[in-house]
Design a protein around this motif. Structure first.
Motif, PDB file in Angstrom:
ATOM      1  N   GLY A  25       1.786   6.033  -7.385  1.00  0.00           N
ATOM      2  CA  GLY A  25       0.747   6.873  -7.972  1.00  0.00           C
ATOM      3  C   GLY A  25       1.150   8.332  -8.024  1.00  0.00           C
ATOM      4  N   VAL A  26       1.774   8.821  -6.955  1.00  0.00           N
ATOM      5  CA  VAL A  26       2.236  10.209  -6.926  1.00  0.00           C
ATOM      6  C   VAL A  26       3.329  10.433  -7.966  1.00  0.00           C
ATOM      7  CG1 VAL A  26       3.409  11.939  -5.509  1.00  0.00           C
ATOM      8  CG2 VAL A  26       1.597  10.529  -4.502  1.00  0.00           C
ATOM      9  N   ALA A  27       4.282   9.491  -8.055  1.00  0.00           N
ATOM     10  CA  ALA A  27       5.363   9.620  -9.047  1.00  0.00           C
ATOM     11  C   ALA A  27       4.815   9.543 -10.469  1.00  0.00           C
ATOM     12  CB  ALA A  27       6.408   8.520  -8.816  1.00  0.00           C
ATOM     13  N   ALA A  54      -7.482   6.139 -15.753  1.00  0.00           N
ATOM     14  CA  ALA A  54      -8.374   4.982 -15.870  1.00  0.00           C
ATOM     15  C   ALA A  54      -7.624   3.711 -16.248  1.00  0.00           C
ATOM     16  CB  ALA A  54      -9.475   5.279 -16.885  1.00  0.00           C
ATOM     17  N   VAL A  55      -6.695   3.812 -17.203  1.00  0.00           N
ATOM     18  CA  VAL A  55      -5.986   2.610 -17.661  1.00  0.00           C
ATOM     19  C   VAL A  55      -5.160   1.970 -16.537  1.00  0.00           C
ATOM     20  CG1 VAL A  55      -4.219   1.759 -19.239  1.00  0.00           C
ATOM     21  CG2 VAL A  55      -6.001   3.296 -20.077  1.00  0.00           C
ATOM     22  N   PRO A  56      -4.345   2.742 -15.777  1.00  0.00           N
ATOM     23  CA  PRO A  56      -3.643   2.099 -14.651  1.00  0.00           C
ATOM     24  C   PRO A  56      -4.596   1.492 -13.631  1.00  0.00           C
ATOM     25  CG  PRO A  56      -2.643   4.211 -15.157  1.00  0.00           C
ATOM     26  CD  PRO A  56      -3.904   4.133 -15.964  1.00  0.00           C
ATOM     27  N   MET A  57      -5.751   2.126 -13.396  1.00  0.00           N
ATOM     28  CA  MET A  57      -6.717   1.560 -12.456  1.00  0.00           C
ATOM     29  C   MET A  57      -7.218   0.200 -12.940  1.00  0.00           C
ATOM     30  SD  MET A  57      -9.001   4.834 -11.213  1.00  0.00           S
ATOM     31  CE  MET A  57     -10.117   3.755 -10.322  1.00  0.00           C
ATOM     32  N   CYS A  58      -7.457   0.076 -14.232  1.00  0.00           N
ATOM     33  CA  CYS A  58      -7.908  -1.211 -14.779  1.00  0.00           C
ATOM     34  C   CYS A  58      -6.822  -2.272 -14.642  1.00  0.00           C
ATOM     35  CB  CYS A  58      -8.313  -1.039 -16.249  1.00  0.00           C
ATOM     36  SG  CYS A  58      -9.755   0.013 -16.514  1.00  0.00           S
ATOM     37  N   LEU A  59      -5.572  -1.882 -14.905  1.00  0.00           N
ATOM     38  CA  LEU A  59      -4.471  -2.831 -14.756  1.00  0.00           C
ATOM     39  C   LEU A  59      -4.273  -3.229 -13.296  1.00  0.00           C
ATOM     40  CD1 LEU A  59      -1.866  -1.250 -17.221  1.00  0.00           C
ATOM     41  CD2 LEU A  59      -3.368  -3.211 -17.627  1.00  0.00           C
ATOM     42  N   PHE A  68      -4.317  10.266  -7.727  1.00  0.00           N
ATOM     43  CA  PHE A  68      -3.536   9.161  -8.268  1.00  0.00           C
ATOM     44  C   PHE A  68      -2.996   8.269  -7.155  1.00  0.00           C
ATOM     45  CE2 PHE A  68      -3.732  11.561 -12.136  1.00  0.00           C
ATOM     46  CZ  PHE A  68      -3.561  10.623 -13.146  1.00  0.00           C
ATOM     47  N   GLY A  69      -2.604   8.862  -6.029  1.00  0.00           N
ATOM     48  CA  GLY A  69      -2.115   8.055  -4.921  1.00  0.00           C
ATOM     49  C   GLY A  69      -3.181   7.116  -4.382  1.00  0.00           C
ATOM     50  N   ILE A  70      -4.416   7.619  -4.246  1.00  0.00           N
ATOM     51  CA  ILE A  70      -5.506   6.788  -3.730  1.00  0.00           C
ATOM     52  C   ILE A  70      -5.945   5.762  -4.776  1.00  0.00           C
ATOM     53  CG2 ILE A  70      -7.921   6.832  -2.981  1.00  0.00           C
ATOM     54  CD1 ILE A  70      -7.370   9.497  -1.639  1.00  0.00           C
ATOM     55  N   SER A 112       0.827  -1.207   0.000  1.00  0.00           N
ATOM     56  CA  SER A 112       0.000   0.000   0.000  1.00  0.00           C
ATOM     57  C   SER A 112       0.863   1.258   0.000  1.00  0.00           C
ATOM     58  CB  SER A 112      -0.935  -0.004   1.215  1.00  0.00           C
ATOM     59  OG  SER A 112      -0.193   0.016   2.419  1.00  0.00           O
ATOM     60  N   THR A 113       1.970   1.226   0.744  1.00  0.00           N
ATOM     61  CA  THR A 113       2.880   2.374   0.759  1.00  0.00           C
ATOM     62  C   THR A 113       3.544   2.569  -0.599  1.00  0.00           C
ATOM     63  OG1 THR A 113       3.343   1.947   3.101  1.00  0.00           O
ATOM     64  CG2 THR A 113       4.865   3.385   1.924  1.00  0.00           C
ATOM     65  N   VAL A 114       4.032   1.475  -1.172  1.00  0.00           N
ATOM     66  CA  VAL A 114       4.703   1.556  -2.475  1.00  0.00           C
ATOM     67  C   VAL A 114       3.730   2.024  -3.549  1.00  0.00           C
ATOM     68  CG1 VAL A 114       5.835   0.203  -4.274  1.00  0.00           C
ATOM     69  CG2 VAL A 114       6.435  -0.170  -1.876  1.00  0.00           C
ATOM     70  N   LEU A 115       2.504   1.518  -3.523  1.00  0.00           N
ATOM     71  CA  LEU A 115       1.512   1.899  -4.537  1.00  0.00           C
ATOM     72  C   LEU A 115       1.141   3.370  -4.428  1.00  0.00           C
ATOM     73  CD1 LEU A 115      -0.831  -1.228  -4.493  1.00  0.00           C
ATOM     74  CD2 LEU A 115       0.586  -0.458  -6.395  1.00  0.00           C
ATOM     75  N   PHE A 116       1.033   3.880  -3.209  1.00  0.00           N
ATOM     76  CA  PHE A 116       0.703   5.299  -3.046  1.00  0.00           C
ATOM     77  C   PHE A 116       1.805   6.179  -3.619  1.00  0.00           C
ATOM     78  CE2 PHE A 116       0.692   9.306  -0.707  1.00  0.00           C
ATOM     79  CZ  PHE A 116      -0.635   9.705  -0.868  1.00  0.00           C
TER      80      PHE A 116
END
Length: 256
Positions: A122-124, A220-225, A166-168, A115-119
């Motif tokens: 998303g910011v990066a 949207a595309v990263p969310m689907c992946l 994007f982070g969330i 969860s930390t890495v994904l947040f």
């Protein structure tokens, strides 16, 4: 058991919670004090994606007298919180860990780390990929005769909104795993609802990003992946009820 004895565990938990909160706040303040000297440099770093896309000779402006001072300070405070996320999550983990079983602790470790890495990812992703495309599109669509001079406070609010969005949204795999682990849904049910989830991802992208197709698609595309990644790992996190039922059925078979 007397009411006094019953209230003691509650008081103990409240004291523990207070101590964890104070430690988190103190850590954020320490990070802030270490960064505040570089507040103007931090703001310039965040403003770079827009400054690189602005026409030659254009600059950002401050419409409030105190904005040149308070806006970088505000950004530094938010940056301190962002950088303190791993420590804050550790304090949360230390508070709830005693109430978990051993096998639950083994499952929570990778969940907290991911969860930390994904947040941060998303910011990066928003900073390095989305901002150049969005700001390039917005600056090139300005009508002739309109000078682009963005207010620094408005710009900060805009980029912080995108950072948070994007982070969330990059936490989608963690959300799916938790929903499946708690028994709210199953990977099979989510697979059946995949078309609706894809549509929902584009709607969320439309609501959380500027009104252009590029930034909407880039969210949207990263969310689907990430949804597919969440489905992949959700099968390792079974609901507690399933574990209990399986254990009781195996015990019955053993007795027979």
């Amino acid at each position: 058991m007397s009411s006094v004895e019953e209230s003691q565990p509650l008081i103990t938990h409240l004291v523990e919670l207070r101590n964890r909160l104070l430690r988190s706040i103190m850590f954020v303040l320490i990070v802030f004090c270490g960064l505040v000297y570089f507040s103007n440099d931090i703001y310039h770093l965040i403003a770079t994606p827009l400054l690189e896309q602005m026409p030659q000779g254009s600059t950002m402006i401050a419409t409030n007298v105190a904005a040149p001072f308070f806006t970088p300070i505000k950004l530094t405070g938010i940056a301190a919180v962002f950088l303190s996320v791993p420590y804050i999550l550790y304090q949360v983990w230390a508070f709830v860990a005693p109430a978990l079983y051993q096998h639950e602790k083994r499952l929570i470790y990778p969940l907290l780390f991911s969860s930390t890495v994904l947040f941060y990812t998303g910011v990066a992703f928003a900073y390095y990929v989305v901002f150049p495309i969005v700001f390039g599109f917005l600056t090139k669509t300005a009508p002739d005769g309109v000078a682009i001079a963005t207010d620094i406070s408005s710009y900060l609010d805009f980029v912080l909104t995108l950072f948070l969005a994007f982070g969330i949204c990059f936490e989608v795999p963690v959300a799916i795993i938790l929903l499946c682990w708690t028994g709210v849904t199953t990977p099979e049910d989510l697979k059946e609802k995949r078309p609706y989830i894809i549509v929902a991802a584009f709607i969320i992208g439309m609501l959380l990003t500027p009104p252009d197709i590029f930034s909407q698609t880039l969210l949207a595309v990263p969310m689907c992946l990430l949804f597919e990644i969440g489905l992949l790992f959700a099968r390792f996190y079974r609901p507690k009820e399933d574990e209990t039922d399986n254990g009781s059925s195996e015990l019955t078979k053993h007795k027979e």
